[in-house]
Scaffold this motif. Structure first.
Motif, PDB file in Angstrom:
ATOM      1  N   ALA A 108       9.349  -3.001 -11.488  1.00 31.49           N
ATOM      2  CA  ALA A 108       8.912  -4.323 -11.020  1.00 31.49           C
ATOM      3  C   ALA A 108       8.872  -4.432  -9.505  1.00 31.49           C
ATOM      4  O   ALA A 108       8.624  -5.494  -8.960  1.00 31.49           O
ATOM      5  CB  ALA A 108       9.858  -5.390 -11.566  1.00 31.49           C
ATOM      6  N   LEU A 109       9.094  -3.325  -8.785  1.00 28.13           N
ATOM      7  CA  LEU A 109       9.330  -3.422  -7.352  1.00 28.13           C
ATOM      8  C   LEU A 109       8.189  -2.961  -6.467  1.00 28.13           C
ATOM      9  O   LEU A 109       8.214  -3.174  -5.264  1.00 28.13           O
ATOM     10  CB  LEU A 109      10.584  -2.597  -6.995  1.00 28.13           C
ATOM     11  CG  LEU A 109      11.881  -2.989  -7.705  1.00 28.13           C
ATOM     12  CD1 LEU A 109      13.017  -2.095  -7.240  1.00 28.13           C
ATOM     13  CD2 LEU A 109      12.226  -4.436  -7.453  1.00 28.13           C
ATOM     14  N   GLN A 110       7.185  -2.325  -6.997  1.00 29.71           N
ATOM     15  CA  GLN A 110       6.198  -1.663  -6.156  1.00 29.71           C
ATOM     16  C   GLN A 110       5.205  -2.643  -5.529  1.00 29.71           C
ATOM     17  O   GLN A 110       4.543  -3.394  -6.225  1.00 29.71           O
ATOM     18  CB  GLN A 110       5.433  -0.616  -6.975  1.00 29.71           C
ATOM     19  CG  GLN A 110       6.338   0.477  -7.531  1.00 29.71           C
ATOM     20  CD  GLN A 110       5.610   1.369  -8.523  1.00 29.71           C
ATOM     21  OE1 GLN A 110       4.464   1.135  -8.846  1.00 29.71           O
ATOM     22  NE2 GLN A 110       6.293   2.384  -9.004  1.00 29.71           N
ATOM     23  N   THR A 111       5.119  -2.612  -4.211  1.00 31.74           N
ATOM     24  CA  THR A 111       4.087  -3.343  -3.470  1.00 31.74           C
ATOM     25  C   THR A 111       4.252  -3.035  -1.989  1.00 31.74           C
ATOM     26  O   THR A 111       5.333  -2.655  -1.541  1.00 31.74           O
ATOM     27  CB  THR A 111       4.166  -4.868  -3.667  1.00 31.74           C
ATOM     28  OG1 THR A 111       3.009  -5.483  -3.100  1.00 31.74           O
ATOM     29  CG2 THR A 111       5.387  -5.441  -2.979  1.00 31.74           C
ATOM     30  N   GLN A 112       3.183  -3.173  -1.243  1.00 36.69           N
ATOM     31  CA  GLN A 112       3.238  -3.059   0.207  1.00 36.69           C
ATOM     32  C   GLN A 112       2.760  -4.354   0.858  1.00 36.69           C
ATOM     33  O   GLN A 112       2.545  -4.403   2.066  1.00 36.69           O
ATOM     34  CB  GLN A 112       2.369  -1.881   0.678  1.00 36.69           C
ATOM     35  CG  GLN A 112       2.926  -0.513   0.329  1.00 36.69           C
ATOM     36  CD  GLN A 112       4.210  -0.210   1.074  1.00 36.69           C
ATOM     37  OE1 GLN A 112       4.334  -0.473   2.251  1.00 36.69           O
ATOM     38  NE2 GLN A 112       5.198   0.317   0.360  1.00 36.69           N
ATOM     39  N   ASP A 113       2.592  -5.402   0.055  1.00 37.66           N
ATOM     40  CA  ASP A 113       2.070  -6.667   0.582  1.00 37.66           C
ATOM     41  C   ASP A 113       3.191  -7.519   1.159  1.00 37.66           C
ATOM     42  O   ASP A 113       4.280  -7.608   0.601  1.00 37.66           O
ATOM     43  CB  ASP A 113       1.368  -7.456  -0.527  1.00 37.66           C
ATOM     44  CG  ASP A 113       0.082  -6.795  -0.992  1.00 37.66           C
ATOM     45  OD1 ASP A 113      -0.369  -5.859  -0.309  1.00 37.66           O
ATOM     46  OD2 ASP A 113      -0.456  -7.211  -2.027  1.00 37.66           O
ATOM     47  N   VAL A 114       2.884  -8.156   2.286  1.00 39.81           N
ATOM     48  CA  VAL A 114       3.761  -9.172   2.866  1.00 39.81           C
ATOM     49  C   VAL A 114       3.022 -10.494   2.691  1.00 39.81           C
ATOM     50  O   VAL A 114       2.026 -10.756   3.362  1.00 39.81           O
ATOM     51  CB  VAL A 114       4.046  -8.901   4.352  1.00 39.81           C
ATOM     52  CG1 VAL A 114       4.894 -10.018   4.956  1.00 39.81           C
ATOM     53  CG2 VAL A 114       4.724  -7.548   4.534  1.00 39.81           C
ATOM     54  N   ASP A 115       3.484 -11.319   1.760  1.00 37.64           N
ATOM     55  CA  ASP A 115       2.817 -12.586   1.440  1.00 37.64           C
ATOM     56  C   ASP A 115       3.587 -13.737   2.078  1.00 37.64           C
ATOM     57  O   ASP A 115       4.774 -13.936   1.787  1.00 37.64           O
ATOM     58  CB  ASP A 115       2.751 -12.787  -0.078  1.00 37.64           C
ATOM     59  CG  ASP A 115       1.921 -11.710  -0.768  1.00 37.64           C
ATOM     60  OD1 ASP A 115       0.911 -11.290  -0.189  1.00 37.64           O
ATOM     61  OD2 ASP A 115       2.291 -11.298  -1.886  1.00 37.64           O
ATOM     62  N   ARG A 172      -5.270  -0.260   8.758  1.00 40.99           N
ATOM     63  CA  ARG A 172      -6.330   0.644   8.290  1.00 40.99           C
ATOM     64  C   ARG A 172      -5.741   1.979   7.835  1.00 40.99           C
ATOM     65  O   ARG A 172      -4.924   2.585   8.517  1.00 40.99           O
ATOM     66  CB  ARG A 172      -7.344   0.877   9.412  1.00 40.99           C
ATOM     67  CG  ARG A 172      -8.197  -0.357   9.689  1.00 40.99           C
ATOM     68  CD  ARG A 172      -9.083  -0.190  10.887  1.00 40.99           C
ATOM     69  NE  ARG A 172      -9.847  -1.407  11.137  1.00 40.99           N
ATOM     70  CZ  ARG A 172     -10.468  -1.674  12.282  1.00 40.99           C
ATOM     71  NH1 ARG A 172     -10.403  -0.812  13.285  1.00 40.99           N
ATOM     72  NH2 ARG A 172     -11.137  -2.800  12.440  1.00 40.99           N
ATOM     73  N   GLY A 173      -6.201   2.411   6.666  1.00 39.31           N
ATOM     74  CA  GLY A 173      -5.756   3.686   6.127  1.00 39.31           C
ATOM     75  C   GLY A 173      -4.409   3.642   5.438  1.00 39.31           C
ATOM     76  O   GLY A 173      -3.900   4.665   4.988  1.00 39.31           O
ATOM     77  N   ARG A 174      -3.801   2.435   5.346  1.00 43.04           N
ATOM     78  CA  ARG A 174      -2.505   2.303   4.675  1.00 43.04           C
ATOM     79  C   ARG A 174      -2.545   1.105   3.741  1.00 43.04           C
ATOM     80  O   ARG A 174      -3.446   0.271   3.816  1.00 43.04           O
ATOM     81  CB  ARG A 174      -1.385   2.126   5.710  1.00 43.04           C
ATOM     82  CG  ARG A 174      -1.212   3.319   6.630  1.00 43.04           C
ATOM     83  CD  ARG A 174      -0.035   3.140   7.560  1.00 43.04           C
ATOM     84  NE  ARG A 174       1.220   2.969   6.832  1.00 43.04           N
ATOM     85  CZ  ARG A 174       2.392   2.772   7.424  1.00 43.04           C
ATOM     86  NH1 ARG A 174       2.473   2.728   8.736  1.00 43.04           N
ATOM     87  NH2 ARG A 174       3.478   2.610   6.693  1.00 43.04           N
ATOM     88  N   ASP A 175      -1.531   1.013   2.875  1.00 42.97           N
ATOM     89  CA  ASP A 175      -1.483  -0.080   1.909  1.00 42.97           C
ATOM     90  C   ASP A 175      -0.872  -1.348   2.480  1.00 42.97           C
ATOM     91  O   ASP A 175      -0.902  -2.389   1.837  1.00 42.97           O
ATOM     92  CB  ASP A 175      -0.675   0.349   0.674  1.00 42.97           C
ATOM     93  CG  ASP A 175      -1.401   1.412  -0.142  1.00 42.97           C
ATOM     94  OD1 ASP A 175      -2.639   1.452  -0.067  1.00 42.97           O
ATOM     95  OD2 ASP A 175      -0.717   2.184  -0.837  1.00 42.97           O
ATOM     96  N   LEU A 176      -0.277  -1.279   3.673  1.00 45.98           N
ATOM     97  CA  LEU A 176       0.408  -2.435   4.240  1.00 45.98           C
ATOM     98  C   LEU A 176      -0.575  -3.557   4.565  1.00 45.98           C
ATOM     99  O   LEU A 176      -1.543  -3.364   5.301  1.00 45.98           O
ATOM    100  CB  LEU A 176       1.161  -2.030   5.508  1.00 45.98           C
ATOM    101  CG  LEU A 176       2.029  -3.108   6.155  1.00 45.98           C
ATOM    102  CD1 LEU A 176       3.061  -3.636   5.189  1.00 45.98           C
ATOM    103  CD2 LEU A 176       2.699  -2.564   7.407  1.00 45.98           C
TER     104      LEU A 176
END
Length: 348
Positions: free
Chosen positions: A150-157, A206-210
């Motif tokens: 349940a932990l995977q993400t690179q988003d900062v919301d 760019r080029g990353r999931d962040l």
């Protein structure tokens, strides 16, 4: 079964929170300065500037001509800065102790983004960290470990109630956040929206999931049009039911190579919002819906043991229509978890 960290975790985490909250308040109140003082000689007179790095550029902020009053102020600011650096280093050491003891930690790149947002007063002006990053932060709030699925993400919301933000900004002044982000040196660029006539509400490396997304409660009729956040000087994507999620947020510390104070939603409202969200996702996004329910169930299990009254209060704030959606989503819970939830709700 809940996987709990040693009891010492909660003691250390409480100590860190007790230290970081007043430090952040003091930094805002005193206008803690980053950079160094530098002077220029012009026609025999000395003029002082604050020089600091903003990304790959050096920026100089004019302070004024040399005077006994200005020199005294600069000396005091330099002393305050040194004390602040020492205290911050101590908080970082405390954060490292927590991480070495099993606390949830974030990558350096994520913490750099959160540090930039914090120093831009985003959280001071009512910004709330939501999404999976907030979910991971609850692990440290409660002293538990969540399942990795349940932990995977690179988003900062980042969610923001513009009505509250505007009221706060009247007293503290707004920030031009889009300009700050693009000058930050973090390589964050606006994500072009599908409708090129609309402003961007997201920034990505760019080029990353962040990625950093800005969201705000939807008011009135359904609309996908970006909404200006006057307190931040940028636009956000409007979402239905977001006002419920970000009402009465709590302070929390995100840890790793740095320690950053943020606002996150009430954990009970977060869990219920995740259940509601899982029922709104289209068929093509059922993997995300399943992740929503996994996060909700794990958090609900902790709340049943640690904060049952919060769960009941969050439930009571729902409309009948929303309750039906939440109950439908709960059908995937373990039977014993569902039974415990109903026992808490029936004790009203």
């Amino acid at each position: 079964m809940i996987d709990r960290l040693p009891e010492s975790h909660l003691t250390l985490y409480s100590e860190l929170l007790d230290q970081i909250i007043p430090a952040e308040v003091e930094a805002v109140a005193e206008g803690t300065l980053s950079g160094t003082f530098t002077s220029k000689e012009i026609r025999g007179n000395t003029y002082w500037y604050l020089q600091r790095s903003e990304g790959s550029k050096l920026r100089q902020i004019y302070l004024g001509p040399e005077s006994p009053e200005l020199k005294k102020w600069m000396e005091k600011a330099a002393q305050t800065k040194e004390i602040s650096k020492t205290d911050h280093a101590a908080r970082k050491r405390l954060g490292k102790m927590l991480v070495s003891g099993g606390a949830s930690s974030e990558p350096a790149a994520t913490l750099k983004v959160l540090r930039m947002l914090s120093e831009s007063r985003v959280f001071h002006l009512g910004g709330v960290l939501i999404g999976t990053l907030a979910f991971r932060t609850y692990a440290n709030v409660f002293g538990v470990r969540f399942r990795k699925a349940a932990l995977q993400t690179q988003d900062v919301d980042i969610a923001h109630d513009r009505a509250i933000g505007v009221a706060l900004a009247r007293d503290t002044s707004s920030v031009q956040l889009e300009e700050i982000i693009q000058r930050s040196g973090l390589n964050l660029h606006p994500v072009p929206p599908l409708d090129r006539k609309q402003p961007s509400t997201s920034f990505k490396v760019r080029g990353r999931d962040l990625r950093v997304d800005f969201l705000t409660p939807m008011m009135g009729r359904d609309s996908s049009s970006a909404v200006l956040l006057p307190a931040f000087g940028l636009s956000a994507k409007p979402l239905r039911f977001l006002a419920y999620l970000i009402r009465d947020p709590i302070p929390a510390v995100v840890m790793g190579t740095d320690v950053v104070l943020v606002n996150i939603p009430s954990p009970a409202r977060f869990a219920i919002h995740k259940l509601w969200t899982s029922m709104q996702r289209p068929t093509a996004f059922q993997a995300k819906a399943a992740k929503d329910r996994i996060q909700a169930e794990q958090l609900v299990e902790v709340l049943i043991e640690d904060r049952p009254d919060d769960l009941r209060d969050a439930w009571n704030a729902l409309t009948q229509k929303t309750r039906r959606a939440v109950l439908s989503a709960m059908k995937g819970f373990r039977p014993e978890t569902t039974a415990s939830v109903f026992e808490i709700l029936d004790s009203n």
